[in-house]
Write a protein that holds these residues in place. Structure first.
Motif, PDB file in Angstrom:
ATOM      1  N   GLU A 430       0.535  -1.381   0.455  1.00 29.55           N
ATOM      2  CA  GLU A 430       0.357  -0.487   0.325  1.00 29.55           C
ATOM      3  C   GLU A 430       1.021   0.669  -0.116  1.00 29.55           C
ATOM      4  OE1 GLU A 430      -3.556   0.361   2.005  1.00 29.55           O
ATOM      5  OE2 GLU A 430      -2.423   1.983   3.694  1.00 29.55           O
ATOM      6  N   ASP A 431       0.606   2.117  -0.948  1.00 32.80           N
ATOM      7  CA  ASP A 431       1.485   3.383  -0.719  1.00 32.80           C
ATOM      8  C   ASP A 431       0.649   4.219   0.097  1.00 32.80           C
ATOM      9  OD1 ASP A 431      -0.631   4.996  -2.288  1.00 32.80           O
ATOM     10  OD2 ASP A 431       0.311   4.654  -4.190  1.00 32.80           O
ATOM     11  N   LEU A 432       1.201   6.005   0.006  1.00 29.68           N
ATOM     12  CA  LEU A 432       0.485   6.954   0.728  1.00 29.68           C
ATOM     13  C   LEU A 432       0.058   7.207   0.403  1.00 29.68           C
ATOM     14  CD1 LEU A 432       4.402   8.058   1.043  1.00 29.68           C
ATOM     15  CD2 LEU A 432       3.635   7.002   2.431  1.00 29.68           C
ATOM     16  N   LEU A 433      -1.242   6.848  -0.127  1.00 24.12           N
ATOM     17  CA  LEU A 433      -2.283   7.756  -1.118  1.00 24.12           C
ATOM     18  C   LEU A 433      -3.361   6.536  -0.297  1.00 24.12           C
ATOM     19  CD1 LEU A 433      -1.327   9.134  -4.650  1.00 24.12           C
ATOM     20  CD2 LEU A 433      -1.802  10.133  -2.359  1.00 24.12           C
ATOM     21  N   GLY A 434      -2.863   5.248  -0.145  1.00 23.42           N
ATOM     22  CA  GLY A 434      -3.703   4.182   0.147  1.00 23.42           C
ATOM     23  C   GLY A 434      -4.095   2.871  -0.778  1.00 23.42           C
ATOM     24  N   GLU A 435      -3.277   3.283  -1.670  1.00 24.57           N
ATOM     25  CA  GLU A 435      -3.557   2.390  -3.236  1.00 24.57           C
ATOM     26  C   GLU A 435      -2.841   0.716  -2.710  1.00 24.57           C
ATOM     27  OE1 GLU A 435      -5.217   3.241  -5.915  1.00 24.57           O
ATOM     28  OE2 GLU A 435      -5.654   4.857  -4.871  1.00 24.57           O
ATOM     29  N   ARG A 436      -3.665  -0.521  -3.095  1.00 25.04           N
ATOM     30  CA  ARG A 436      -2.692  -0.944  -2.275  1.00 25.04           C
ATOM     31  C   ARG A 436      -2.643  -1.872  -4.813  1.00 25.04           C
ATOM     32  NH1 ARG A 436      -6.976  -3.362   1.685  1.00 25.04           N
ATOM     33  NH2 ARG A 436      -6.505  -1.763   3.773  1.00 25.04           N
ATOM     34  N   THR A 437      -1.357  -2.179  -4.469  1.00 18.46           N
ATOM     35  CA  THR A 437      -1.194  -3.400  -5.533  1.00 18.46           C
ATOM     36  C   THR A 437      -0.724  -4.919  -5.031  1.00 18.46           C
ATOM     37  OG1 THR A 437      -0.743  -1.011  -6.445  1.00 18.46           O
ATOM     38  CG2 THR A 437       0.563  -3.208  -7.711  1.00 18.46           C
ATOM     39  N   MET A 438      -1.080  -5.609  -5.875  1.00 18.34           N
ATOM     40  CA  MET A 438      -0.826  -7.461  -5.683  1.00 18.34           C
ATOM     41  C   MET A 438       1.008  -7.298  -7.011  1.00 18.34           C
ATOM     42  SD  MET A 438      -2.076 -11.141  -5.589  1.00 18.34           S
ATOM     43  CE  MET A 438      -2.566 -10.665  -7.331  1.00 18.34           C
ATOM     44  N   ILE A 439       2.082  -7.374  -6.193  1.00 22.12           N
ATOM     45  CA  ILE A 439       2.898  -7.615  -7.388  1.00 22.12           C
ATOM     46  C   ILE A 439       3.670  -9.073  -7.457  1.00 22.12           C
ATOM     47  CG2 ILE A 439       5.834  -7.003  -7.303  1.00 22.12           C
ATOM     48  CD1 ILE A 439       4.810  -4.079  -6.128  1.00 22.12           C
ATOM     49  N   THR A 440       3.579  -9.489  -8.534  1.00 22.96           N
ATOM     50  CA  THR A 440       3.755 -10.798  -8.126  1.00 22.96           C
ATOM     51  C   THR A 440       4.915 -11.400  -9.696  1.00 22.96           C
ATOM     52  OG1 THR A 440       1.322 -11.079  -8.152  1.00 22.96           O
ATOM     53  CG2 THR A 440       3.431 -13.419  -9.482  1.00 22.96           C
ATOM     54  N   LYS A 441       5.520 -12.234  -8.445  1.00 24.71           N
ATOM     55  CA  LYS A 441       6.905 -12.230  -9.400  1.00 24.71           C
ATOM     56  C   LYS A 441       6.937 -14.189  -9.831  1.00 24.71           C
ATOM     57  CE  LYS A 441      11.547 -12.285  -6.625  1.00 24.71           C
ATOM     58  NZ  LYS A 441      10.453 -12.296  -5.674  1.00 24.71           N
ATOM     59  N   GLY A 442       7.325 -14.550 -10.565  1.00 21.25           N
ATOM     60  CA  GLY A 442       7.526 -16.278 -10.755  1.00 21.25           C
ATOM     61  C   GLY A 442       8.328 -16.596 -12.353  1.00 21.25           C
ATOM     62  N   ALA A 443       8.269 -17.491 -12.770  1.00 22.99           N
ATOM     63  CA  ALA A 443       8.479 -18.566 -13.743  1.00 22.99           C
ATOM     64  C   ALA A 443       7.111 -17.612 -14.966  1.00 22.99           C
ATOM     65  CB  ALA A 443       7.992 -19.983 -13.526  1.00 22.99           C
ATOM     66  N   ILE A 444       7.828 -18.147 -15.883  1.00 20.53           N
ATOM     67  CA  ILE A 444       7.286 -16.839 -17.311  1.00 20.53           C
ATOM     68  C   ILE A 444       5.917 -17.662 -17.460  1.00 20.53           C
ATOM     69  CG2 ILE A 444       7.147 -16.771 -19.721  1.00 20.53           C
ATOM     70  CD1 ILE A 444       9.408 -14.587 -18.420  1.00 20.53           C
ATOM     71  N   GLU A 445       6.380 -19.281 -17.787  1.00 14.52           N
ATOM     72  CA  GLU A 445       4.989 -19.794 -18.154  1.00 14.52           C
ATOM     73  C   GLU A 445       3.936 -19.794 -17.339  1.00 14.52           C
ATOM     74  OE1 GLU A 445       7.787 -20.956 -17.635  1.00 14.52           O
ATOM     75  OE2 GLU A 445       8.678 -22.077 -19.536  1.00 14.52           O
ATOM     76  N   GLU A 446       3.887 -19.824 -15.879  1.00 11.29           N
ATOM     77  CA  GLU A 446       2.904 -19.574 -14.599  1.00 11.29           C
ATOM     78  C   GLU A 446       2.598 -18.735 -14.943  1.00 11.29           C
ATOM     79  OE1 GLU A 446       5.698 -21.819 -14.409  1.00 11.29           O
ATOM     80  OE2 GLU A 446       4.348 -23.693 -13.783  1.00 11.29           O
ATOM     81  N   MET A 447       3.618 -17.395 -14.927  1.00  8.31           N
ATOM     82  CA  MET A 447       2.852 -15.878 -15.272  1.00  8.31           C
ATOM     83  C   MET A 447       2.081 -15.615 -16.406  1.00  8.31           C
ATOM     84  SD  MET A 447       3.947 -14.303 -11.975  1.00  8.31           S
ATOM     85  CE  MET A 447       3.368 -12.309 -12.651  1.00  8.31           C
ATOM     86  N   LEU A 448       2.412 -15.981 -17.760  1.00  7.31           N
ATOM     87  CA  LEU A 448       1.820 -15.852 -18.042  1.00  7.31           C
ATOM     88  C   LEU A 448       0.707 -16.394 -18.437  1.00  7.31           C
ATOM     89  CD1 LEU A 448       3.846 -16.620 -21.477  1.00  7.31           C
ATOM     90  CD2 LEU A 448       3.302 -14.567 -20.977  1.00  7.31           C
ATOM     91  N   TYR A 449       0.468 -17.393 -17.641  1.00 11.44           N
ATOM     92  CA  TYR A 449      -1.556 -17.948 -17.969  1.00 11.44           C
ATOM     93  C   TYR A 449      -1.982 -17.532 -16.149  1.00 11.44           C
ATOM     94  CZ  TYR A 449      -4.315 -22.035 -15.416  1.00 11.44           C
ATOM     95  OH  TYR A 449      -4.948 -22.325 -15.239  1.00 11.44           O
ATOM     96  N   ILE A 450      -1.477 -16.523 -15.389  1.00 18.99           N
ATOM     97  CA  ILE A 450      -2.325 -15.560 -15.322  1.00 18.99           C
ATOM     98  C   ILE A 450      -2.355 -14.306 -14.792  1.00 18.99           C
ATOM     99  CG2 ILE A 450      -2.412 -16.962 -13.085  1.00 18.99           C
ATOM    100  CD1 ILE A 450       0.142 -15.250 -11.905  1.00 18.99           C
ATOM    101  N   SER A 451      -1.184 -13.934 -16.170  1.00 16.27           N
ATOM    102  CA  SER A 451      -1.973 -12.668 -16.451  1.00 16.27           C
ATOM    103  C   SER A 451      -2.691 -12.852 -17.873  1.00 16.27           C
ATOM    104  CB  SER A 451      -0.342 -12.197 -17.077  1.00 16.27           C
ATOM    105  OG  SER A 451       0.732 -12.259 -15.878  1.00 16.27           O
ATOM    106  N   ASN A 452      -3.536 -11.218 -17.786  1.00 16.36           N
ATOM    107  CA  ASN A 452      -4.760 -10.992 -19.598  1.00 16.36           C
ATOM    108  C   ASN A 452      -4.205  -9.967 -20.445  1.00 16.36           C
ATOM    109  OD1 ASN A 452      -5.514 -13.729 -18.606  1.00 16.36           O
ATOM    110  ND2 ASN A 452      -8.077 -12.351 -17.855  1.00 16.36           N
ATOM    111  N   PHE A 453      -3.037  -9.170 -19.052  1.00 18.37           N
ATOM    112  CA  PHE A 453      -3.131  -7.563 -19.782  1.00 18.37           C
ATOM    113  C   PHE A 453      -1.272  -7.060 -19.945  1.00 18.37           C
ATOM    114  CE2 PHE A 453      -7.104  -7.081 -17.636  1.00 18.37           C
ATOM    115  CZ  PHE A 453      -7.791  -7.377 -18.198  1.00 18.37           C
TER     116      PHE A 453
END
Length: 873
Positions: A430-453
């Motif tokens: 969460e940043d100073l403005l209260g905005e929340r972000t999920m940051i994910t890192k991992g193997a390329i195949e698994e990242m592409l599998y859960i990414s739509n954009f």
């Protein structure tokens, strides 16, 4: 209340169930602790009360028990029987003028010498092994007095607050206070390979201790997630200790133990066959059944390699000391043999073939351009994760720590730890403005599998086939350059979202880009692999990385790759089909922990002695499965616990030295076994021949035993013997059939010259009646002990002894002393006690000629044996 709590072994199960049901405050009161932990002074008092955090099966056998065990063996039993009989024949029922205690004292001396030698060797061995194991320290993170500390696991006490993370071994029986995606492997206790999730709360009252959802048990390990817990019991007061005996009893037999067992059974078969023959022949022909019984019992001792435990222990101890000087710690002495017998080494790529110094070299968006935003998100993820920080995490933090000051700009809300099924991890910030972000890192195949954009120039666009192909092409190019690649993605989350994030939230991510890491190959590793190959060790790469990166590293180090397959294909085929591929495959990539263990298991089933080198959580199953598990000092706790060999440096060159030492040790052990088995078998064969025509016993029981003791003493120095280079170029293992062939082919050759000695004494020196039997006994004793001692030098090498190959100076000196002492005995005061008489000088001219003939006969027989069976030692 804590002082009165019943931690007795019989109540451990009941105590754990009560603790699982109790409120956490009640537990704090019972254990007199808090979330800030106990103080160091209190910890010292509790350590004194409950003892070190070790289970009972690891205790060293006290010296006096080892001393007693050294005396309890069949050799001493038969000697004791002879001493008891001598008490009646030489003292109680003997005439007053003929009474003598000398025979009894001599037998007692023999018992003391043989037993004390064995005790000294085994005691030194156990002390050395314990000293080496103490060099390996496993630490645990605790909170004491509000301060987070790293302490030796042995110093943990009930009431301590511990912090657990991926790769940790559970250091005691612990009640979970808080956890995040905590998955525990309980296979060491239950045999189940599937991980179990644990929580602070009790889901249901279970009859099984391992099923208690808020209790983790000593000896299990953390596969993923984090937790804080309070220690309920340590050492003897744990559930693991209650089943330690059953765990010990179900331990699988190693190839070393199986080999020793097979050889022992072979020698017992020969003893069962030969001893009754000797007894019946002498008893029937000479009508002296009692004397024949004592004589046959002595022959049984002659066939028994009673010094084998001492020789084996001495060799292994010497090897462990040598390895410790080369930065290699041996946890279990038997594993040294497997080190030398290893013909396949399975190893990971990272840190073994490479420098283990990963650096960030690329941070690209999906178009292939450098993008600082990709690096920034990766930094946030690595900075805030509380799980195990791997090499890539550390590389990211080191690369960008001077650029970002984020401690005051962001705070972590939650995280989803890494596991080997998802092959990714996420943090929610969460940043100073209260905005929340999920940051994910991992193997390329698994990242592409859960990414739509994807994101480009601040705009978010859907992923289509063209974009996905572009990303995969970029990754392939980076892999071809030897880089490991991970993907980075993000997802915006509502401000009012409750903090109960799970793996299900990892969907519809924005794929931001990728990071490329370079881990260059180690200098000189190619030469080491070539040397391993020359020593008959076939190296196979088992890695979680992809094929292209692994292929590039193998090319850089000139490792010949015959074939490569990945984990997805391995999972799709059965064991029989996989076995067909294993022989001609070098690289196994994208493997899960169970894939690695399966490959090792199948390689063993194919008749190989398999070593596995690994240092991570995912390596533990394969380390346990292998014949010799090898880890490193800075490896994960579970990896070090699963291994039998610990390298203080993760270097293949150190491992190569271990292989060579292991083979030298085995060669010296097999030297003793073959020379003893063949020599003793030859002597028994000679006795059978002599018994058929002699009117008296070929040698008295006391003479047989004394000769056997001298021969055993002459072999004490074998662990220090030199080994020919040709004898260690190929892996070796115990082979009872080979020992049997050697015994039958080489043993009877000595009988030829024993018969010549019999004829010499019988016809030339007229030792052919009861009045001259002492002369006959003396003549055969001298020839027999000289030929037995000479055989040490003849068998220890396939070359010509004293000319092409020399024994170690210790072997030469000890065998020389035994030969000189044997020649002196007939002329000493011992001659009357042992039943010997002085020999005429002309006898020694004859015996020299006999020994020369024996020497050249063995030389020619050795060449024939090697040509026919293509082996010697």
């Amino acid at each position: 209340m804590y002082e009165n709590f019943d931690f007795s072994e019989t109540n451990i199960k009941g105590a754990l169930k009560l603790f699982s049901e109790a409120d956490i405050r009640t537990i704090y009161l019972t254990l007199e602790t808090s979330l800030e932990g106990i103080k160091n002074t209190e910890a010292k008092e509790r350590l004194e009360k409950f003892g070190p955090n070790e289970i009972s099966k690891e205790k060293v056998i006290p010296w006096y028990i080892q001393l007693l065990m050294a005396f309890l063996n069949p050799f001493n039993f038969i000697l004791g029987t002879l001493a008891f009989v001598s008490l009646f024949t030489d003292v109680i029922f003997a005439k007053e003028t003929d009474r003598s205690w000398v025979s009894i004292l001599l037998i007692i001396t023999m018992i003391l010498i043989s037993s004390l030698i064995k005790f000294i060797q085994e005691y030194r061995s156990s002390k050395t092994a314990e000293k080496l194991k103490n060099l390996i320290v496993t630490n645990v993170t605790v909170v004491r007095g509000g301060i987070v500390l790293e302490i030796d696991i042995k110093s943990l006490v009930p009431g301590d607050i511990v912090k657990l993370t991926s790769g940790d071994i559970i250091p005691g029986d612990i009640r979970i206070i808080s956890s995040k995606d905590l998955f525990i492997s309980q296979s060491v206790l239950t045999g189940e390979s599937n991980p179990v999730e644990k929580y602070p709360n009790l889901n249901s009252k279970s009859l099984s201790i391992s099923d208690l959802s808020n209790i983790v048990l000593m000896g299990t390990n953390v596969l993923s997630g984090t937790a804080t817990g309070v220690v309920l019991g340590t050492g003897r007061n744990t559930f693991l200790n209650t089943i330690s005996e059953s765990l010990k009893n179900t331990k699988s037999e190693t190839s070393f133990e199986k080999g020793i067992d097979d050889v022992s059974k072979l020698l017992i078969k020969f003893m069962i066959f030969m001893v009754p023959i000797v007894f019946l022949i002498n008893g029937y022909l000479k009508n002296a059944w009692f004397e024949s019984l004592l004589f046959s019992l002595s022959i049984a001792i002659g066939l028994t390699p009673e010094m084998l435990p001492m020789i084996v222990t001495g060799n292994l101890t010497k090897g462990a000391i040598e390895l410790s000087k080369k930065k290699t710690i041996v946890k279990k002495l038997d594993s040294i043999h497997n080190f030398g017998a290893m013909n396949i080494l399975c190893t990971d790529k990272t840190g073994t073939l490479t420098q283990d110094k990963v650096s960030v070299v690329k941070y690209l968006n999906f178009t292939g351009k450098d993008d600082d935003n990709v690096l920034f998100l990766a930094y946030l993820n690595s900075f805030f994760q509380t799980g195990l920080k791997n090499l890539m995490d550390r590389a990211i933090l080191e690369f960008e720590e001077q650029h970002y000051n984020i401690k005051n700009d962001y705070k972590k809300i939650d995280e989803l730890p890494f596991d080997f099924e998802r092959r990714r991890m996420s943090v929610i910030v969460e940043d100073l403005l209260g905005e929340r972000t999920m940051i994910t890192k991992g193997a390329i195949e698994e990242m592409l599998y859960i990414s739509n954009f994807v994101e480009i120039d601040g705009k978010t666009i859907p992923i289509n086939d063209e974009i996905e192909s572009k990303i995969k092409e970029l990754v392939s190019n980076l892999n071809n350059d030897g880089m490991r690649v991970i993907g980075i993605g993000k997802k915006f989350l509502p401000k009012d979202r409750e903090i109960n994030f799970s793996n299900k939230d990892e969907e519809s991510l924005i794929f931001m880009g990728m990071l490329g890491f370079l881990d260059p190959p180690k200098v000189g590793v190619g030469e080491t692999l070539k040397a391993l190959s020359e020593y008959g060790v076939n190296v196979k790469i088992l890695t979680g990385d992809n094929e292209l990166v692994t292929q590039k590293i193998c090319r850089d180090i000139n490792l010949k790759v015959e074939n490569s397959i990945d984990g997805s294909y391995i999972e799709s085929i059965d064991d029989l089909e996989l076995k067909k591929l294993l022989k001609d495959t070098t690289i196994f990539c994208k493997l899960s922990p169970l894939d690695k263990a399966r490959i090792v298991r199948l390689l063993k089933e194919m008749g190989n002695t398999v070593g596995f080198m690994g240092d991570g959580i995912n390596d533990a199953p394969a380390l346990r499965q292998s014949d010799v598990g090898i880890s490193v000092e800075n490896g994960m706790d579970i990896a070090k616990e699963s291994a039998q060999i610990i390298l203080l440096e993760k270097e293949l060159s150190v491992l190569l030295e271990g292989v060579i030492i292991g083979r030298k040790i085995f060669t010296n052990m097999i030297k003793y076994l073959k020379m003893t088995a063949s020599s003793n078998f030859g002597n028994v064969f000679s006795v059978v021949l002599a018994s058929a025509f002699l009117p008296f016993l070929p040698m008295l029981p006391i003479q047989i035993l004394f000769q056997n003791l001298l021969y055993d003493i002459s072999q004490i120095s074998i662990p220090w013997d030199n080994v020919d280079t040709e004898d260690i170029l190929k892996p070796k293992n115990w082979n009872a059939e080979s020992v049997g062939k050697f015994m039958i082919c080489i043993g009877p050759l000595s009988s030829i010259f024993d018969v010549l000695t019999f004829l010499l004494m019988f016809y030339v020196f007229k030792a052919n009646s009861f009045q001259t039997e002492s002369l006959f006994h003396t003549g055969w004793f001298i020839e027999s002990i000289l030929s037995q001692t000479l055989i040490i030098h003849l068998i220890r090498t396939k070359k010509i002894p004293f000319i092409q190959s020399n024994a170690n100076i210790k072997v030469i000196l000890l065998t020389s002393v035994i030969m000189i002492f044997s020649l002196y005995i007939p002329f000493s005061k011992l001659n009357g006690t042992l039943g010997f008489v002085p020999l005429p000088i002309s006898y020694f001219i004859w015996v020299i000629l006999i020994l020369i003939g024996y020497f050249f006969t063995i030389i020619f027989a050795k060449k024939y044996f090697i040509k026919k069976f293509n082996t010697w030692l």
